[in-house]
Design an enzyme around this catalytic site. Sequence first.
Site, PDB file in Angstrom:
ATOM      1  N   PHE A 250       8.363  -6.405  -2.357  1.00 22.32           N
ATOM      2  CA  PHE A 250       8.771  -6.035  -4.290  1.00 22.32           C
ATOM      3  C   PHE A 250       8.239  -4.679  -3.662  1.00 22.32           C
ATOM      4  CE2 PHE A 250       7.512  -6.114  -7.919  1.00 22.32           C
ATOM      5  CZ  PHE A 250       7.596  -6.499  -9.154  1.00 22.32           C
TER       6      PHE A 250
ATOM      7  N   ASP B 250       4.743   2.311   0.034  1.00 22.08           N
ATOM      8  CA  ASP B 250       4.113   2.350  -1.690  1.00 22.08           C
ATOM      9  C   ASP B 250       3.107   0.979  -1.331  1.00 22.08           C
ATOM     10  OD1 ASP B 250       4.361   0.556  -3.825  1.00 22.08           O
ATOM     11  OD2 ASP B 250       6.284  -0.580  -4.239  1.00 22.08           O
TER      12      ASP B 250
ATOM     13  N   LYS C 222      -0.714   0.454 -10.486  1.00 19.56           N
ATOM     14  CA  LYS C 222      -1.592  -0.628 -10.870  1.00 19.56           C
ATOM     15  C   LYS C 222      -2.535  -0.059 -11.417  1.00 19.56           C
ATOM     16  CE  LYS C 222       1.212  -4.479  -9.599  1.00 19.56           C
ATOM     17  NZ  LYS C 222       2.483  -4.030  -8.869  1.00 19.56           N
TER      18      LYS C 222
HETATM   19  C1  LIG Z   1       4.302  -4.634  -9.235  1.00 21.44           C
HETATM   20  C2  LIG Z   1       4.492  -3.486  -7.463  1.00 21.44           C
HETATM   21  C3  LIG Z   1       4.975  -2.167  -8.502  1.00 21.44           C
HETATM   22  C4  LIG Z   1       5.749  -2.555  -9.657  1.00 21.44           C
HETATM   23  O1  LIG Z   1       4.455  -1.974 -10.451  1.00 21.44           O
HETATM   24  P1  LIG Z   1       5.491  -1.436 -12.004  1.00 21.44           P
HETATM   25  O2  LIG Z   1       4.362  -0.996 -12.310  1.00 21.44           O
HETATM   26  O3  LIG Z   1       4.810  -3.074 -12.325  1.00 21.44           O
HETATM   27  O4  LIG Z   1       6.951  -1.340 -12.226  1.00 21.44           O
HETATM   28  C5  LIG Z   1       6.030  -1.670  -6.709  1.00 21.44           C
HETATM   29  N1  LIG Z   1       5.375  -1.754  -6.091  1.00 21.44           N
HETATM   30  C6  LIG Z   1       4.401  -2.885  -5.639  1.00 21.44           C
HETATM   31  C7  LIG Z   1       4.704  -2.946  -4.140  1.00 21.44           C
HETATM   32  C8  LIG Z   1       4.495  -3.280  -6.816  1.00 21.44           C
HETATM   33  O5  LIG Z   1       3.297  -4.360  -6.114  1.00 21.44           O
END
Ligand SMILES: *Cc1c(COP(=O)(O)O)cnc(C)c1O
Length: 408
Positions: free
Chosen positions: A139, A224, A253
Site C-alpha cells: 500500500f 516507504d 502520517k
Molecule cells: C497511508 C500510507 C500512504 C499514503 O498516505 P496518504 O497520506 O493517505 O496519501 C503511503 N504509504 C504507506 C505505507 C501508508 O501507510
Amino acid sequence: MMHTALQYEQKFGAHNYAPLPVVLTRGEGVYVWDDKGNRYIDMMSAYSAVSHGHCHPELIETLTSQAHQLAVTSRAFYTDKLGPFLEKACQLTGQARALPMNTGAEAVETALKAARKWAYTIKKVAPNRAHIIACENNFHGRTITIVGMSSEAQYRDGFGPFPAGFSLIPYGDAAALRAAITPDTAAFIVEPIQGEGGIIVPPAGWLRECAAICREQNVLLIADEIQTGLGRTGKLLACEHDGVVPDALLLGKALGGGLLPVSLFLSRDDVMNVFTPGDHGSTFGGNPLAAHVASKALDILVRDKLSARAAELGEYFQHALCAIRSPLVTEVRGKGLMIGLVINPRYYAAREICLRLMSVGVLAKETHGTILRLTPPLIITREQIDTVVAAITQVLTEAAANVVHIQG
Ligand SMILES: *Cc1c(COP(=O)(O)O)cnc(C)c1O
C-alpha cells in the site's frame, strides 16, 4: 426533519469509506468522545497519523502561534521555518536532503519521479525505459500511478489505464527481487512492515538483503515509512531493525503531529539533485505552518523517547494479547505499537469485533476483513493498554460464547 451528522455524511458525501457508526466530536491524548458524550480509547489513531495523541497541547500551541505569525507562502519565497525543519529531518534519518509535500501519496509520487529521473540522468537508462519494482500486497497510496502498482483488485478496478514501468515481486522474497532487476531498473519501493496489507512483518534480515542487492545492482532502495516510521515499530525508522539506511525514505502520517498533512521525500544528494526549478512542486508543500508543526512533532518524538516507549509497550501489549488465547484469534503479529490481531473468518468478520469493541469503549478498525489493526497513539500508558486488553478479552469471550451457542 432532523438529520444527524452521520446522515449528512451519508447523503452528501461519497461512499468511499465505511465508517463505524460513531460521530466523534472531541479528542485528547488517547481518548476521543462521541456526540453523546461517550469516551473511547482510540486504537486506530488515524492510521498512525496521531502518534502524539489527539490535540497534543504543545503541538496546538506551536500550531496556533505559527498560524498567527505566518502560515502559507508557497515555495516562491524562503521562510524562516522550512530550512530548520528539513535539517532536523535529515539529521534524524541520516539522509542528505528532503523535499516536503503534504500527503503520503504525494511523497510516493515524488519518489517515483525522482527515481525515474535519476535513472535517466545518472544511471543512464535509455529514454522511457526506467522500471520500478514494488511488492505484492503493498500500500503506497491512492493516485492512479500508485494504484497502478497495487496487487489489490479493488484499488485498481475501474481506474485504468495505468502508467507502464512497474512490476511486482512477492513480499519477503529476496531471490525474486534479484531476478526482477534489469539494467533498466531504477528503484525498489518497499514498506519495512506492510501496514494496510494487514500488518505483515517480513523475515528478519530480508530488508538488509534487499539493500545489499540494490547496492550491488545500482538500484535505489526506497523505504516507504509513512506508516512504520517515527517510532511506530519501536525504532525511529523500521529500517533500523535491519540496520538499513535506505537510498530514499518516505515519511508522512505522524510527521504532522496529528494536526496537519505533512510528508517528506528524503534522499541522497545525487538523487535529490535531479530536481531543478520547475521540475516538481506543491502549492502547500513545506509551508511554514506545516514545517513548524512537523519540526515540533519531531522534537517531541525524540524528547519523550516515543520510539523506546513503543518498543516496550508494544512488547507488553503483544504479550498480553497472546495470553488471551481465544478460539476466535488465529494470530497476533506486529512490531512495537503496530499490531495486528487476526480474527478467524469462520466465526466472525473483524468488523463485527470492531463494532462490539466500540460498544465497550474501544475504537479499532479492521483491514482486509480479518485483521484487527491495533495502532494506538504512542503516548498510551500501560494502564490504558490493560483497559484495552480487558475490553478485547470481554468482547472475544462474549463473541465466542455466541458461536458455541449458534453451533450447539
Ligand atoms: C497511508 C500510507 C500512504 C499514503 O498516505 P496518504 O497520506 O493517505 O496519501 C503511503 N504509504 C504507506 C505505507 C501508508 O501507510
